[in-house]
Design an enzyme around this catalytic site. Sequence first.
Site, PDB file in Angstrom:
ATOM      1  CD  GLU A  35      -1.006  -0.046   3.779  1.00 16.50           C
ATOM      2  OE1 GLU A  35      -1.789   0.915   3.843  1.00 16.50           O
ATOM      3  OE2 GLU A  35      -0.862  -0.877   4.687  1.00 16.50           O
ATOM      4  CG  ASP A  59       1.790   0.514   6.887  1.00 16.32           C
ATOM      5  OD1 ASP A  59       2.861   0.080   6.420  1.00 16.32           O
ATOM      6  OD2 ASP A  59       1.363   1.662   6.663  1.00 16.32           O
TER       7      ASP A  59
END
Length: 204
Positions: A4, A73
């Site tokens: 991402e 993350d």
Amino acid sequence: FLTEGQSAAGSIVSCRDVNTQAIFVLKGKPLNVWDLKRDIVYKNDEMYNLMRSLDIEDTIENLRYEKVILATDADVDGLHIRNLLITYFYRFFDTLIQNGHLFVLETPLFRVRNKQETIYCYSEVERETASRKLGKNPEITRFKGLGEISPAEFKQFIGKNMRLSKVEYAPKIDVGGILTFYMGKNTPERKDYIMENLVVIPED
């Protein structure tokens, strides 16, 4: 690697093995496809480009990579993106999971170091153990996202010793109800469940 944002991708691009490792950068959160039909793959640019990049439109026999690795993350947004991607593959390309090609990249949450040694920790328990090992007042860094890990450090996390967790396959008859509850359009019921079971951990 499916990752991402440009910051995380930048670290991986800088240190990957260009002969064997490729990166697909997601543009924000993927679409939740659990209640959608397969034609959405052709209507949504990101879903389509991901399918074509892996070459799995008709069969996974043409899969271009042995491992498809989710690199997000370790926060709420990252976990949500991970779930959305797993849902995408499970909904439309479940044989990719069934044949053991889908993985999650485990990256350290903490770096504990002194002038002599650096220890990367994947949990709070490991952090506490490392802190005791290194003695008085070691420097402790909390990695909030992949983009905070320098390319020099990241190289060892995607090298020969990288930690991967395989996404295990379960038949749709077993897992369909779970995914329908968590990823389906039953927002009020899901909200009530979350509010009833939410655990708030006080900050140190």
